[in-house]
Write an enzyme that holds these catalytic residues in place. Sequence first.
Site, PDB file in Angstrom:
ATOM      1  N   ILE A   1       0.822  -1.215   0.000  1.00  0.00           N
ATOM      2  CA  ILE A   1       0.000   0.000   0.000  1.00  0.00           C
ATOM      3  C   ILE A   1       0.858   1.268   0.000  1.00  0.00           C
ATOM      4  CG2 ILE A   1      -0.214   0.376   2.511  1.00  0.00           C
ATOM      5  CD1 ILE A   1      -3.272   0.616   2.033  1.00  0.00           C
TER       6      ILE A   1
ATOM      7  N   ASN B   1      12.060  -8.480   6.489  1.00  0.00           N
ATOM      8  CA  ASN B   1      12.399  -7.736   7.702  1.00  0.00           C
ATOM      9  C   ASN B   1      12.066  -8.584   8.923  1.00  0.00           C
ATOM     10  OD1 ASN B   1      13.137  -5.392   6.242  1.00  0.00           O
ATOM     11  ND2 ASN B   1      10.997  -4.779   6.084  1.00  0.00           N
TER      12      ASN B   1
ATOM     13  N   GLN C   1      10.527  -4.649  10.967  1.00  0.00           N
ATOM     14  CA  GLN C   1       9.281  -5.390  10.757  1.00  0.00           C
ATOM     15  C   GLN C   1       8.118  -4.665  11.427  1.00  0.00           C
ATOM     16  OE1 GLN C   1       9.271  -9.515  12.043  1.00  0.00           O
ATOM     17  NE2 GLN C   1       7.325  -9.914  11.001  1.00  0.00           N
TER      18      GLN C   1
ATOM     19  N   HIS D   1       6.341 -12.248   5.604  1.00  0.00           N
ATOM     20  CA  HIS D   1       6.129 -11.816   4.218  1.00  0.00           C
ATOM     21  C   HIS D   1       7.468 -11.487   3.589  1.00  0.00           C
ATOM     22  CE1 HIS D   1       5.828  -8.345   6.903  1.00  0.00           C
ATOM     23  NE2 HIS D   1       6.382  -7.636   5.929  1.00  0.00           N
ATOM     24  N   LEU D   2       7.521 -11.694   2.290  1.00  0.00           N
ATOM     25  CA  LEU D   2       8.711 -11.370   1.515  1.00  0.00           C
ATOM     26  C   LEU D   2       8.369 -10.200   0.600  1.00  0.00           C
ATOM     27  CD1 LEU D   2      11.112 -13.811  -0.211  1.00  0.00           C
ATOM     28  CD2 LEU D   2      10.000 -12.076  -1.599  1.00  0.00           C
ATOM     29  N   HIS D   3       9.184  -9.149   0.679  1.00  0.00           N
ATOM     30  CA  HIS D   3       9.005  -7.994  -0.206  1.00  0.00           C
ATOM     31  C   HIS D   3       9.717  -8.278  -1.533  1.00  0.00           C
ATOM     32  CE1 HIS D   3       7.925  -4.949   3.044  1.00  0.00           C
ATOM     33  NE2 HIS D   3       8.481  -5.892   3.779  1.00  0.00           N
TER      34      HIS D   3
END
Length: 115
Positions: free
Chosen positions: A32, A88, A95, A101-103
């Site tokens: 987002i 993170n 984080q 989650h993986l960016h």
Amino acid sequence: MTDDCLFCRIIAGEIPSTEVYSDDVFYAFRDINPGAPTHVLVVPRKHIPKITAAEPADAALLGKLILTANKVAEQEGLCDKGFRYVINCDAWGGQMVFHLHLHILGGRKMDWPPG
Ligand code: AMP
Ligand code: ZN
């Protein structure tokens, strides 16, 4: 599903998101607040709070996380020029959402080391 987890609620469709990829194990959607022209989060449907909370039983899931991200990176047209994966962990890692989650960051040249 953990009720007070933002990403569990996104996966459940309770909070809107822009889907990029979905299968039985993972959901990927656009960040987002993008930090790059392309910024996608790849999230296991299973609630694992952070990367260091993963257990030996999660080994296959962690392998598939990378393979799924590779698929998304290809789909997003990032593989010719390159891109970056980030996970993170905890406060000093930055984080903010405690659901693993993986960016995927791409679409511009990344700086190194990161700030
Ligand atoms: P992290 O700092 O690694 O926990 O990353 C959390 C990421 O989630 C940040 O990049 C946020 O911009 C992103 N984020 C927070 N809320 C939403 C949302 N509702 N939809 C999409 N991305 C979000
Ligand atoms: Zn969760």
